[in-house]
Design an enzyme around this catalytic site. Structure first.
Site, PDB file in Angstrom:
ATOM      1  N   LYS A 127       0.716  -1.151   0.079  1.00  0.00           N
ATOM      2  CA  LYS A 127      -0.092   0.099   0.027  1.00  0.00           C
ATOM      3  C   LYS A 127       0.835   1.292  -0.121  1.00  0.00           C
ATOM      4  O   LYS A 127       0.535   2.197  -0.850  1.00  0.00           O
ATOM      5  CB  LYS A 127      -0.920   0.084   1.076  1.00  0.00           C
ATOM      6  N   ASN A 150      -3.136   6.805   5.508  1.00  0.00           N
ATOM      7  CA  ASN A 150      -2.533   5.781   6.409  1.00  0.00           C
ATOM      8  C   ASN A 150      -0.928   5.771   6.275  1.00  0.00           C
ATOM      9  O   ASN A 150      -0.225   5.465   6.971  1.00  0.00           O
ATOM     10  CB  ASN A 150      -3.003   4.444   6.232  1.00  0.00           C
ATOM     11  N   HIS A 196      -4.569  -9.330  10.301  1.00  0.00           N
ATOM     12  CA  HIS A 196      -5.179  -8.359  11.413  1.00  0.00           C
ATOM     13  C   HIS A 196      -6.618  -9.182  11.455  1.00  0.00           C
ATOM     14  O   HIS A 196      -7.485  -8.594  11.830  1.00  0.00           O
ATOM     15  CB  HIS A 196      -5.672  -6.863  10.738  1.00  0.00           C
TER      16      HIS A 196
END
Length: 471
Positions: A127, A150, A196
């Site tokens: 990302k 982010n 996650h």
């Protein structure tokens, strides 16, 4: 800063006063909302109060006064169990929002001629590099581009919007869980692998969060989907059947009939009548390895979706300087090169760096993710020796036992010193690779702090002889 619209004169509670929460609180105040803030850490409350923000203990507050709760993305929404602020908000019928949702609503409320273009990027790995790469290509082509989310600056802290601006936003699954109305002009889902899972209740919950980036797209929008993993293939097939937006599959491992792909380092655009070679990524020094080829294919497809020419995209790929903490050479002492891959917070991310070197001295450990490093077994023969740190060191030692040499070092400075001593003693060119395959939160605030600690340890080895380190 972007003033948040739609909550003027209403009271908004903000919980979590790290970078995202503080930025959101400022933007809400600027937009005319009445804001109260809280954090469980006294030092965070003190910092917010020093800025003039109003503290209110949300554990004892009257929640009927709140129009919304702005929740920082690091606070559990659903799993392992909802945070107490989430339970109080739901009990009082208070809407729970994240900073990306506040941004989205502000964009949606703007007049058409003032709405910027939005590129949103998510995926398990890649990302940050892809986000930075898209931002670089757009800037090099003369676009007014703002990069955040982010990565770097919180979205609401970016310069205010206008019709010619392009916002390039990295979005985590935590942020997407709190987002419902974002409509990206270009949405990228790079790849999906387990990560996650504790925060999403399992793989299906994690995939559902990632898919939210595609939720509101329609005609005229572009979806760029990585198809080198089963989850990406499935999602691409499913949204293709919906047939609403332009869909561009990308691959770094195979030729595809329609889309953008890389074979042996050559980038091909097959979105037209025939596949056209557009760039030789073997010449792009900051994009080594197959994982970076996927990032390059995704960035190329994204900027083409924004209207940049093929040449502008290719030029930007070639001039990209790289990203800190992602396969970043931070120094060399004698014949030993040190590579900072602190951003590799899971095994899949570590695989990308480990696959790039035939032999290396490996520094790994931290807070382990589900599955540990079991999936990296095929790469263990490349490890000259592993230097293990943090909470994971005992588990990683058990996995490596009999398969690769290792030493339990505990801390990062100790691991750097030990790795350097043995690498330099080999008398050969060597690579010391920090690619932890773990989160950083046992010893560091985040992966960036861990990467900077690695850089400092390298610079401290032999300061007069160290070369190549970046400030």
């Amino acid at each position: 800063m972007i003033p948040v619209r739609g909550l003027e004169g209403r009271t908004v509670a903000v919980f979590g006063l790290a970078r995202t929460g503080l930025t959101a609180a400022r933007a809400l105040v600027l937009g005319g909302a009445k804001v109260v803030v809280w954090d469980e850490k006294p030092e965070s409350r003190a910092a917010a109060q020093a800025e003039g923000l109003e503290l209110l203990d949300l554990s004892t507050a009257d929640w009927s006064q709140f129009a919304a709760l702005m929740l920082s993305p690091g606070v559990p929404l659903t799993h392992p169990k909802p945070h107490w602020t989430v339970e109080k908000a739901k009990a009082a019928g208070v809407e729970i929002l994240g900073d990306i949702e506040l941004f989205a609503r502000t964009v949606n409320a703007a007049p058409e001629h003032k709405r910027p273009k939005i590129v949103a990027i998510t995926g398990t790995n890649g990302k940050s590099t892809t986000t930075a790469l898209i931002g670089h290509i757009c800037a090099a082509a003369g676009r007014d581009v703002r990069v955040g989310g982010n990565i770097g600056q919180g979205v609401l802290g970016l310069d205010d919007m206008h019709g010619g601006a392009v916002y390039v936003l990295e979005l985590s699954s935590y942020q997407l869980d709190l987002t419902s109305s974002l409509k990206p002009d270009v949405a990228l889902l790079l790849n999906v692998s387990p990560d996650h899972l504790d925060r999403h209740g399992g793989m299906e919950g994690y995939v559902t969060a990632k898919r939210r980036i595609l939720l509101n797209q329609g005609k005229g929008d572009t979806a760029v989907i990585g198809v080198d993993d089963p989850w990406g293939q499935r999602i691409c097939t499913e949204i293709t059947a919906a047939n609403r937006r332009t869909i561009v599959p990308i691959s770094a491992s195979k030729a595809i009939g329609r889309g953008v792909y890389v074979l042996q380092g050559l980038l091909y655009d097959a979105t037209g009548e025939r596949a056209v070679e557009v760039a030789d990524l073997l010449r792009a020094r900051s994009l080594p390895g197959r994982h970076n080829w996927q990032n390059a294919a995704a960035a190329y497809a994204a900027v083409r979706g924004l209207g940049l020419t093929s040449q502008e995209a290719a030029d930007g790929l070639m001039s990209f300087p790289g990203l800190a903490h992602r396969m970043e050479t931070v120094g060399a002492v004698g014949r030993v090169r040190f590579v900072n891959d602190s951003k590799a917070t899971n095994a899949d991310a570590a695989r990308q760096a480990m696959s790039s070197y035939p032999k290396f001295y490996w520094i790994a450990g931290g807070v382990p993710k589900a599955g540990g490093i079991d999936s990296l077994g095929d790469l263990f023969p490349r490890i000259e020796k592993a230097y293990l740190i943090g909470d994971a060191q005992d588990d990683f030692a058990a996995t490596l036992d009999g398969k690769a040499q290792f030493a339990k070092c505990g801390t990062l400075p100790a691991a750097v010193a030990a790795a350097y001593a043995e690498a330099s003693a080999s008398g050969q060119d060597a690579v010391v690779l920090l690619s932890p395959a773990c989160a950083s939160f046992d010893q560091f605030a985040d992966f960036e702090e861990r990467g900077e600690a690695f850089r400092a340890a390298v610079q401290g080895l032999n300061r007069p002889a160290a070369k190549g380190a970046r400030a």
